[in-house]
Scaffold this motif. Structure first.
Motif, short mmCIF file in Angstrom:
data_model
loop_
_atom_site.label_atom_id
_atom_site.label_comp_id
_atom_site.label_asym_id
_atom_site.label_seq_id
_atom_site.Cartn_x
_atom_site.Cartn_y
_atom_site.Cartn_z
N PHE A 1 -9.83 7.70 -12.05
CA PHE A 1 -9.08 8.12 -10.87
C PHE A 1 -8.57 6.89 -10.11
CE2 PHE A 1 -8.31 9.53 -6.57
CZ PHE A 1 -7.81 10.81 -6.73
N ALA A 2 -9.46 5.89 -9.93
CA ALA A 2 -9.06 4.67 -9.22
C ALA A 2 -7.96 3.95 -9.97
CB ALA A 2 -10.28 3.76 -9.03
N LEU A 3 -8.07 3.92 -11.31
CA LEU A 3 -7.04 3.26 -12.11
C LEU A 3 -5.70 3.96 -11.97
CD1 LEU A 3 -6.45 1.04 -14.21
CD2 LEU A 3 -7.10 2.67 -15.99
N GLY A 4 -5.69 5.29 -12.02
CA GLY A 4 -4.46 6.04 -11.83
C GLY A 4 -3.87 5.83 -10.45
N TYR A 5 -4.73 5.76 -9.43
CA TYR A 5 -4.29 5.52 -8.05
C TYR A 5 -3.61 4.16 -7.94
CZ TYR A 5 -4.80 4.74 -2.98
OH TYR A 5 -4.57 4.46 -1.65
N LEU A 6 -4.22 3.12 -8.53
CA LEU A 6 -3.66 1.76 -8.46
C LEU A 6 -2.33 1.66 -9.21
CD1 LEU A 6 -6.95 -0.30 -8.98
CD2 LEU A 6 -5.65 -0.02 -6.86
N ILE A 7 -2.27 2.25 -10.41
CA ILE A 7 -1.02 2.20 -11.19
C ILE A 7 0.10 2.89 -10.44
CG2 ILE A 7 0.09 3.02 -13.30
CD1 ILE A 7 -2.61 2.70 -14.70
N TYR A 8 -0.21 4.05 -9.83
CA TYR A 8 0.81 4.80 -9.10
C TYR A 8 1.33 3.98 -7.92
CZ TYR A 8 3.07 8.71 -6.73
OH TYR A 8 4.00 9.54 -6.14
N ASN A 9 0.43 3.38 -7.14
CA ASN A 9 0.85 2.59 -5.98
C ASN A 9 1.63 1.35 -6.38
OD1 ASN A 9 -0.11 3.74 -3.36
ND2 ASN A 9 -2.05 3.82 -4.48
N PHE A 10 1.31 0.82 -7.54
CA PHE A 10 2.01 -0.39 -8.00
C PHE A 10 3.49 -0.10 -8.25
CE2 PHE A 10 3.50 -3.10 -11.50
CZ PHE A 10 3.28 -4.35 -10.95
N TYR A 11 3.80 1.11 -8.72
CA TYR A 11 5.19 1.44 -9.05
C TYR A 11 5.97 2.06 -7.89
CZ TYR A 11 4.66 0.29 -13.96
OH TYR A 11 4.47 -0.38 -15.14
N ILE A 12 5.29 2.58 -6.86
CA ILE A 12 6.04 3.22 -5.76
C ILE A 12 5.78 2.52 -4.42
CG2 ILE A 12 6.05 5.47 -6.90
CD1 ILE A 12 3.82 6.31 -4.99
N ASN A 13 5.49 1.22 -4.52
CA ASN A 13 5.38 0.38 -3.32
C ASN A 13 4.32 0.87 -2.34
OD1 ASN A 13 7.50 -1.29 -4.21
ND2 ASN A 13 9.02 0.17 -3.44
N SER A 14 3.18 1.28 -2.85
CA SER A 14 1.99 1.62 -2.06
C SER A 14 2.17 2.80 -1.13
CB SER A 14 1.54 0.38 -1.23
OG SER A 14 1.23 -0.69 -2.08
N ILE A 15 3.13 3.70 -1.43
CA ILE A 15 3.26 4.88 -0.57
C ILE A 15 2.04 5.80 -0.68
CG2 ILE A 15 4.44 6.35 -2.26
CD1 ILE A 15 6.18 7.38 0.04
N GLY A 16 1.33 5.69 -1.78
CA GLY A 16 0.14 6.51 -1.95
C GLY A 16 -0.94 6.21 -0.93
N GLU A 17 -0.97 4.96 -0.40
CA GLU A 17 -1.99 4.62 0.58
C GLU A 17 -1.77 5.38 1.88
OE1 GLU A 17 -2.30 0.44 1.12
OE2 GLU A 17 -2.52 0.01 -1.02
N THR A 18 -0.54 5.79 2.12
CA THR A 18 -0.27 6.58 3.34
C THR A 18 -0.90 7.96 3.24
OG1 THR A 18 1.85 5.43 3.52
CG2 THR A 18 1.58 7.44 4.84
N LEU A 19 -0.93 8.53 2.04
CA LEU A 19 -1.48 9.88 1.83
C LEU A 19 -2.98 9.84 1.61
CD1 LEU A 19 1.30 11.16 -0.59
CD2 LEU A 19 1.07 11.73 1.83
#
Length: 636
Positions: free
Chosen positions: A124-142
């Motif tokens: 899960f952590a790996l998927g979270y990091l890969i996703y944020n790497f490609y969309i400029n960390s927008i996932g950290e907002t959610l």
């Protein structure tokens, strides 16, 4: 709108929680994942205003739900739960991003489920990091880092028993393609392989063209031709023997050859005594040619035996593959599977697969699980759980144990015992003046729910007869124990007896194979006398008219099937018992009368009683053996 949603929830909630709603159908598969995820999304929407130390409880529960689904079921369920929770748990402007990050992280975490809960969290952590790497960390907002750490911590400290219950309740069946299409393809492929193997076996059935085999007519013609050319050509009696009286000469040679084949030159035919002065030369030629012919005959028998054996191995392999193919599409008892999974999980066992098949009162359970840590669950806990579900006596067989072989999985099988019990008694005596009886008997459990009882009467009396009958039963036991059918077994026993010695060697074979699950009994008779089945006051007979084993190259055996019930008694005898009853046509009636008036139902007492009657009738001119088999109902 509210009414429509409420109507839909009436179908969703029972599918998601079939354990709570009695009578609800457990669909399994994607339907169950979707329904459970929808229920989780509804619960999350109710917690949107709750916070713990400035961390939204909704975010924690959302990540936790995705982790549980991914770890319990797999990547597909992780992605499904991420999509649904992302849609229902977040406001509309953010839902596309929440859907994508939760679905992607759930997919990756499910891929790592085989590494345990730590592996799921890492995925899960790996998927979270890969996703944020490609969309400029927008996932950290959610979903911020503290939410992931908090959710992961809760996920890791869930008690093992509770987690096992969740995993079993969320465990899904394979997708339609994996569960139906692939097994069907495998089944067809296995049938194709079985057909090829069976065809390969047929190549050995017939000898190749041009292969020299012993031919009686050609052998006799060669003997006559050589005697005529080397012995008689310069003889003054040539014209009389070969031109005037050829039939008489050939007939005398035939008698001479037959005497040699029986290992004796008892008396020379009259023709040679009165006319021939070169009898010794003729004897030498007959001896040489006959020795070659008899050797060729023996080689032919050995070749035929091995060719038939090879064919049987190919056919047996083909049958086993066909049975395997049929088992792929066999209907499994999923209700019993689920019950057993639940009981084993309650006992702390985490099986990966449980398959239950049943047929003719026979239940077979196959279990695959991770290696035992500490207590050997295969020997203690698992039999206890199986006993709770089955309520019947069974035996367990460990197929593979990591502690012994170093394999990765523990595999064991539990099989219920047959519902019928078999009790055997036997009594006998040797012929008057003999120390050894030529009759032999055996009985044994074949370990496949079948029980075998056999009686053999060797040719003659004494040690030689004993050796013949003992060899007959030895080959019979080994072939039946190896799983070969009765017809093939009888064929191989017949060939074995023919090849065992140059002299005549044959034995009778009286064989009964009892299926303790269904009660079906197969009676095979080769030269054996009548058997009797006593059920209450009624008596039925099983007769055979085929020759003993070891006489003919191909044997035509008699096979009869009977359905047995608890309380039935089977009585088998050698022909010595029949002869003791004066050997007349009335012997059968006498036997029926004796069996009808038996004083005991115990097999050994029955045998002793019949033997006493046989001895009282007069002198024992042959070996006598009596066997009794009682069928009973086993206690659960």
């Amino acid at each position: 709108m509210e009414s429509s949603i409420a109507s839909l929830m009436m179908f969703i909630i029972p599918v998601g929680l079939p354990q709570i709603f009695k009578g609800a159908k457990d669909f399994g598969g994607a339907e169950k994942c979707i329904c459970v995820s929808i229920l989780a999304g509804v619960i999350l929407s109710l917690t949107s205003g709750l916070q713990i130390s400035l961390i939204n409880l909704k975010d924690i529960l959302g990540v936790l739900a995705v982790l549980v689904m991914a770890s319990s079921v797999g990547p597909g369920a992780g992605a499904i739960s991420g999509i649904i929770i992302g849609i229902m748990g977040y406001s509309f402007p953010f839902s596309p991003w929440s859907v994508s990050i939760l679905a992607f992280a759930g997919l990756i975490s499910g891929t790592f489920k085989r590494l345990g809960r730590i592996g799921t969290v890492t995925g899960f952590a790996l998927g979270y990091l890969i996703y944020n790497f490609y969309i400029n960390s927008i996932g950290e907002t959610l979903i911020n880092i503290p939410v992931i750490l908090f959710s992961s911590g809760i996920f890791l400290v869930i008690p093992a028993d509770l987690f096992n219950k969740l995993a079993n309740n969320l465990k899904v069946l394979q997708e339609q393609k994996d569960g139906v299409v692939i097994p069907k393809l495998a089944e067809e492929r296995l049938y194709e392989i079985a057909s090829v193997i069976s065809d390969m076996g047929t190549f050995f059935k017939e000898p190749l063209d041009g292969v020299n085999r012993a031919d009686a007519r050609r052998y006799f013609e060669d003997v006559c031709a050589e005697i005529q050319e080397t012995v008689c050509c310069n003889c003054g009696m040539y014209k009389i023997c070969w031109e005037r009286e050829p039939r008489k000469t050939v007939k005398s040679l035939f008698v001479l050859i037959k005497d040699f084949e029986k290992n004796l030159f008892r008396a020379m035919p009259q023709l040679f005594k009165s006319r021939c002065k070169r009898v010794e030369d003729i004897k030498r030629i007959v001896s040489e040619k006959s020795s070659i012919y008899l050797m060729q005959q023996r080689l032919d028998k050995i070749i035929d035996f091995n060719r038939d054996l090879i064919c049987a191995y190919f056919e047996k392999a083909s049958e086993m593959i066909k049975e395997l193919a049929a088992g792929i599409s066999e209907e499994l008892d999923m209700t019993l599977d689920d019950k057993l999974l639940f009981v084993l999980s309650q006992l702390g066992v985490r099986p990966e697969n449980v398959f239950v098949t049943s047929d003719d009162n026979r239940c077979e359970i196959s279990i695959v699980k991770p290696p035992c840590i500490g207590e050997r669950q295969c020997e203690t806990v698992i039999p206890k759980g199986i006993a709770t579900i089955l309520g019947r006596r069974f035996y367990t067989k460990i197929i593979d144990c990591p502690l012994k072989t170093g394999c990765l999985k523990c595999r064991l099988k539990a099989v219920t015992y047959g519902i019928l019990g078999v009790c055997v008694g036997a009594s006998g005596m040797a012929k008057a003046g003999q120390k050894v009886s030529g009759d032999k008997f055996t009985f044994m459990d074949l370990n496949n729910g079948k029980y075998m009882v056999a009686l053999s009467d060797g040719m003659g009396v004494g040690d030689k007869a004993s050796q013949h009958s003992e060899r007959t039963l030895e080959v019979t036991e080994r072939l039946l124990k190896a799983g070969f059918g009765s017809e093939f077994t009888l064929k191989m026993v017949n060939l074995s007896m023919m090849l065992s010695t140059q002299d005549e060697s044959f034995s009778t074979l009286d064989l009964v194979i009892i299926d303790t699950y269904s009660g079906r009994a197969e009676f095979i008779k080769a030269g054996a006398p009548t058997s009797y089945i006593k059920r209450g006051n009624s008596i039925s007979t099983v007769e055979g008219d085929s020759p003993p084993v070891g006489i003919l190259n191909s044997i035509s055996h008699t096979i009869a099937e009977k359905k047995l019930k608890p309380g039935d008694i089977i009585i088998m005898t050698s022909d010595g018992a029949i002869e003791a009853m004066n050997g007349t046509k009335d012997s059968n009636d006498m036997f029926l009368k004796i069996i009808k008036n038996l004083k005991s139902s115990q097999p050994q007492d029955i045998c002793n009683e019949i033997l006493d009657v046989a001895k009282s009738k007069g002198s024992c001119n042959d070996d006598i053996t009596v066997m009794a088999i009682r069928i009973s109902e086993k206690n659960a």
